[in-house]
Design an enzyme around this catalytic site. Sequence first.
Site, PDB file in Angstrom:
ATOM      1  N   GLY A 238       0.782  -1.230   0.000  1.00 34.92           N
ATOM      2  CA  GLY A 238       0.000   0.000   0.000  1.00 34.92           C
ATOM      3  C   GLY A 238       0.811   1.276   0.000  1.00 34.92           C
ATOM      4  N   ILE A 239       0.509   2.143   0.965  1.00 36.04           N
ATOM      5  CA  ILE A 239       1.145   3.451   1.051  1.00 36.04           C
ATOM      6  C   ILE A 239       2.650   3.326   1.229  1.00 36.04           C
ATOM      7  CG2 ILE A 239       1.406   5.439   2.579  1.00 36.04           C
ATOM      8  CD1 ILE A 239      -1.634   5.403   2.963  1.00 36.04           C
ATOM      9  N   GLY A 240       3.089   2.449   2.143  1.00 37.18           N
ATOM     10  CA  GLY A 240       4.516   2.304   2.403  1.00 37.18           C
ATOM     11  C   GLY A 240       5.289   1.889   1.173  1.00 37.18           C
TER      12      GLY A 240
ATOM     13  N   LYS B 181       7.644  -6.528   9.071  1.00 37.43           N
ATOM     14  CA  LYS B 181       7.735  -7.798   9.802  1.00 37.43           C
ATOM     15  C   LYS B 181       7.782  -9.010   8.883  1.00 37.43           C
ATOM     16  CE  LYS B 181       5.410 -10.351  13.515  1.00 37.43           C
ATOM     17  NZ  LYS B 181       4.208 -10.398  14.387  1.00 37.43           N
TER      18      LYS B 181
ATOM     19  N   TYR C 267      -7.833   3.209  19.159  1.00 37.60           N
ATOM     20  CA  TYR C 267      -6.939   3.479  18.021  1.00 37.60           C
ATOM     21  C   TYR C 267      -6.494   4.934  18.035  1.00 37.60           C
ATOM     22  CZ  TYR C 267      -5.624   4.102  13.068  1.00 37.60           C
ATOM     23  OH  TYR C 267      -4.966   4.401  11.895  1.00 37.60           O
TER      24      TYR C 267
END
Length: 314
Positions: free
Chosen positions: A17-19, A38, A173
Amino acid sequence: MPSSQQPVALIMGASRGIGRQVAIDLSKNGYAIMLAAKTTSDASKTTPFPPDPNSSSSTINTVEREIREAGGQAGSIAVDVRDAAQIQNAIDETVRRFGALDVLVYNSGAIWWSSVENTPLKRFRLMQQINPEGLYATVQAALPHFERNGWKGRIVVVSPPIYSRFFRGKTAYAMGKVGMSVLVKGLAMDFVRQDRNQMAITSIWPASSIESAATEHNKSSDKSYKKDLRKPTIFSDAVVEMLRAPANIVNGLLDTDEDFLREKCGVTDFSKYSIVPGSTPRRIMPEKFPVLEVAEQDDEGQRMDSAKIRASKI
């Protein structure tokens, strides 16, 4: 800003995704990239390649392969951000492999949106470990390297502007994510107070929903949900521009991708970012955010430093 001929960026949470998109686009803009997350895989055996960037087939290893095959420099390292030793190792390995650390992007995150009564303590603790604690540990591990750079560098954090509606329906959250934004504000003030004028820490958040593993998980069967989604390139474009901006412009800034591109970069047409051509994705963030500064902003009284107090007693 860079401390080396080719600037080096470490991206925590870079597998999907964004990363992933931030990593790809920083590489295109001349950065050497260290990818951390991870989950790992054998990228040489991934078929088809490249994999769906929002699927579990996309890992730091496949993103590394994508960057390398496009002619960029990249490395990858497995990191569980709940483990400070692994974080320290990732920081140190970045510097060992590429010779510097110029940019740190913290995109790692855990999500559980529900009421307090429906958020188990175990889930709450996991979010705090990965979101604010993981960020804190990563920043602390990186600061000595920025110091060796002469306090030249950037930190970008994926956390929201602070406003009341964000707390609703996802309090557990929000406690962690807003805590991350508090770190951005507080460290930014430290940089100014200590005359570290070439350092900046900045927060960025999507103004509209971005296509990702999370939005795919919540998708509707008729695909109509896609009209409210944007491509992750709006986010990576904003990150690239934040890194290009003078430090004093972005230090301590809590902003959204769209607002930064519009207000600081003059972008007026966002149509290219829509997943569905011709659609106008619904904005999920407010148009305006509250001002956090108070009239007595600079009237601290006597400053207390617990570290100095403890040291004086040893």
